[in-house]
Design an enzyme around this catalytic site. Sequence first.
Site, PDB file in Angstrom:
ATOM      1  N   ARG A 106      -7.803  -6.769 -32.570  1.00 36.99           N
ATOM      2  CA  ARG A 106      -7.419  -8.159 -32.264  1.00 36.99           C
ATOM      3  C   ARG A 106      -6.697  -8.683 -33.490  1.00 36.99           C
ATOM      4  O   ARG A 106      -7.258  -8.734 -34.589  1.00 36.99           O
ATOM      5  CB  ARG A 106      -8.651  -9.010 -31.970  1.00 36.99           C
ATOM      6  CG  ARG A 106      -8.355 -10.489 -31.991  1.00 36.99           C
ATOM      7  CD  ARG A 106      -9.475 -11.341 -31.462  1.00 36.99           C
ATOM      8  NE  ARG A 106      -9.613 -11.172 -30.028  1.00 36.99           N
ATOM      9  CZ  ARG A 106     -10.335 -11.972 -29.241  1.00 36.99           C
ATOM     10  NH1 ARG A 106     -10.977 -13.012 -29.768  1.00 36.99           N
ATOM     11  NH2 ARG A 106     -10.424 -11.753 -27.941  1.00 36.99           N
ATOM     12  N   HIS A 133      -3.217 -10.313 -23.776  1.00 34.80           N
ATOM     13  CA  HIS A 133      -4.668 -10.071 -23.747  1.00 34.80           C
ATOM     14  C   HIS A 133      -4.983  -9.200 -22.526  1.00 34.80           C
ATOM     15  O   HIS A 133      -5.603  -9.654 -21.547  1.00 34.80           O
ATOM     16  CB  HIS A 133      -5.414 -11.404 -23.693  1.00 34.80           C
ATOM     17  CG  HIS A 133      -6.854 -11.320 -24.110  1.00 34.80           C
ATOM     18  ND1 HIS A 133      -7.465 -10.129 -24.482  1.00 34.80           N
ATOM     19  CD2 HIS A 133      -7.820 -12.277 -24.214  1.00 34.80           C
ATOM     20  CE1 HIS A 133      -8.721 -10.374 -24.782  1.00 34.80           C
ATOM     21  NE2 HIS A 133      -8.972 -11.661 -24.637  1.00 34.80           N
ATOM     22  N   GLN A 136      -8.603  -8.858 -20.984  1.00 37.86           N
ATOM     23  CA  GLN A 136      -9.054 -10.053 -20.275  1.00 37.86           C
ATOM     24  C   GLN A 136      -8.527 -10.078 -18.843  1.00 37.86           C
ATOM     25  O   GLN A 136      -9.286 -10.291 -17.891  1.00 37.86           O
ATOM     26  CB  GLN A 136      -8.582 -11.320 -21.022  1.00 37.86           C
ATOM     27  CG  GLN A 136      -8.954 -12.605 -20.315  1.00 37.86           C
ATOM     28  CD  GLN A 136     -10.459 -12.836 -20.283  1.00 37.86           C
ATOM     29  OE1 GLN A 136     -11.115 -12.807 -21.318  1.00 37.86           O
ATOM     30  NE2 GLN A 136     -11.027 -13.064 -19.106  1.00 37.86           N
ATOM     31  N   ASP A 226      -6.753 -21.959 -19.763  1.00 32.30           N
ATOM     32  CA  ASP A 226      -7.169 -21.451 -21.074  1.00 32.30           C
ATOM     33  C   ASP A 226      -6.961 -22.606 -22.059  1.00 32.30           C
ATOM     34  O   ASP A 226      -6.284 -23.601 -21.741  1.00 32.30           O
ATOM     35  CB  ASP A 226      -6.280 -20.234 -21.428  1.00 32.30           C
ATOM     36  CG  ASP A 226      -6.591 -19.636 -22.802  1.00 32.30           C
ATOM     37  OD1 ASP A 226      -7.713 -19.845 -23.311  1.00 32.30           O
ATOM     38  OD2 ASP A 226      -5.710 -18.957 -23.363  1.00 32.30           O
ATOM     39  N   CYS A 266     -10.826 -17.925 -19.126  1.00 32.47           N
ATOM     40  CA  CYS A 266     -11.152 -16.746 -19.947  1.00 32.47           C
ATOM     41  C   CYS A 266     -12.212 -17.058 -20.996  1.00 32.47           C
ATOM     42  O   CYS A 266     -12.832 -16.142 -21.527  1.00 32.47           O
ATOM     43  CB  CYS A 266      -9.884 -16.204 -20.612  1.00 32.47           C
ATOM     44  SG  CYS A 266      -9.060 -17.414 -21.654  1.00 32.47           S
ATOM     45  N   ARG A 294     -15.893  -8.459 -18.330  1.00 34.23           N
ATOM     46  CA  ARG A 294     -15.278  -7.875 -19.519  1.00 34.23           C
ATOM     47  C   ARG A 294     -16.009  -6.573 -19.902  1.00 34.23           C
ATOM     48  O   ARG A 294     -15.386  -5.576 -20.253  1.00 34.23           O
ATOM     49  CB  ARG A 294     -15.322  -8.863 -20.706  1.00 34.23           C
ATOM     50  CG  ARG A 294     -14.422 -10.087 -20.550  1.00 34.23           C
ATOM     51  CD  ARG A 294     -12.940  -9.729 -20.595  1.00 34.23           C
ATOM     52  NE  ARG A 294     -12.576  -8.980 -21.775  1.00 34.23           N
ATOM     53  CZ  ARG A 294     -12.225  -9.512 -22.949  1.00 34.23           C
ATOM     54  NH1 ARG A 294     -12.185 -10.829 -23.082  1.00 34.23           N
ATOM     55  NH2 ARG A 294     -11.901  -8.748 -23.977  1.00 34.23           N
TER      56      ARG A 294
HETATM   57  N1  NVA Z   1      -5.231 -18.092 -25.781  1.00 32.64           N
HETATM   58  C1  NVA Z   1      -6.517 -17.935 -26.411  1.00 32.64           C
HETATM   59  C2  NVA Z   1      -7.328 -16.903 -25.720  1.00 32.64           C
HETATM   60  C3  NVA Z   1      -8.738 -16.765 -26.213  1.00 32.64           C
HETATM   61  C4  NVA Z   1      -9.494 -15.676 -25.510  1.00 32.64           C
HETATM   62  C5  NVA Z   1      -6.320 -17.559 -27.873  1.00 32.64           C
HETATM   63  O1  NVA Z   1      -5.442 -16.733 -28.161  1.00 32.64           O
HETATM   64  O2  NVA Z   1      -7.015 -18.096 -28.722  1.00 32.64           O
HETATM   65  N1   CP Z   2     -12.023 -14.340 -23.653  1.00 32.36           N
HETATM   66  C1   CP Z   2     -12.150 -13.764 -24.866  1.00 32.36           C
HETATM   67  O1   CP Z   2     -11.389 -12.851 -25.237  1.00 32.36           O
HETATM   68  O2   CP Z   2     -13.151 -14.266 -25.607  1.00 32.36           O
HETATM   69  P1   CP Z   2     -13.393 -13.985 -27.159  1.00 32.36           P
HETATM   70  O3   CP Z   2     -12.248 -14.651 -27.888  1.00 32.36           O
HETATM   71  O4   CP Z   2     -14.705 -14.628 -27.468  1.00 32.36           O
HETATM   72  O5   CP Z   2     -13.405 -12.509 -27.407  1.00 32.36           O
END
Ligand code: NVA
Ligand code: CP
Length: 308
Positions: A106, A133, A136, A226, A266, A294
């Site tokens: 990530r 993502h 997800q 989101d 999500c 997930r």
């Molecule tokens: N768009 C959000 C998704 C979190 C799972 C982010 O990138 O923070």
């Molecule tokens: N939805 C998701 O990816 O959650 P986290 O950011 O907690 O991993």
Amino acid sequence: MSKSANKKNLISMANLSTSDLIELIQLAQELKSDPVSKSNALKNMDIALIFAKPSLRTRISFEVGINQLGGHPITIKMDEISIGEREDVKDIANVLSRYVKAIVIRTFEQEQIELLGKHASVPVINGLSNDEHPCQVIADLLTIKEIFNSFSGLKIAFIGDGNNIANSLLLCAALADMNIAIGCPNTHKPKTKYIEQAKKINPKIDINITDNPMDAAKDAHVLYTDTWISMGQESEQKNRKQSFANYQINKNLLKLADKNAIVLHCLPAHKGEEITEDVFEKFSNIIYNQAENRLHVEKAILLKLISE
Ligand code: NVA
Ligand code: CP
């Protein structure tokens, strides 16, 4: 899945074909109904998980999933290895490939994951970047399948920021033959690259990118939102809250959707911002199930990438 030198990556949803995606969903469903099956599939295998941003679901679902498959997760924070600063991506990719059977990462830049995927001889999985993502949206698709049983002809409407989730959803909808609308301000549309890729994958679906959230939500079977402020955008908080004020899933928007519509998120959710608390509570079981999925999907991804 993208395949080079005998290994597969999941860096973008574009790495998957429709049949890859359907097989992943099928396997995840099997794993969900029998969580202890395949409990030796990753025996004696270590998997690296690298996080440059916070995580609850991605980290825990991968760690638990790897444990359930008999493997060992090794989680590291990006500042412990500082890819591209302490040493370059190529060296890290080569060294990690000598230790572990797969790398989940990530981070911020999609390009960093692509470079890691290029140089690693083991599978690389995108655990979220600024652009995508994939893990997800595969879990989202499983959640949709559990409720509607099929995908063709459904309409999914994403309301809010044209962000990483929106980009991956566009590709996911195209692969699964679903129509998709993104209701977002003109200043925050999904990247053109993803809109074009989705059109190319499936020219038959309707893709509607609109600044009118009501138009997006109309007759949708799935409403999805989101956060307005993704990880790394904290300094833009004030402006973003103003820009997205009209892009909220609330009971008025829900009324425009199909009468059997569901709401997905999500998570993490910001109740009172992108979704009202009443709508969140009405669909909270489905949303928590979406989060549970997930786990089953991460296991399916690992099995498909590592052991096939
Ligand atoms: N768009 C959000 C998704 C979190 C799972 C982010 O990138 O923070
Ligand atoms: N939805 C998701 O990816 O959650 P986290 O950011 O907690 O991993």
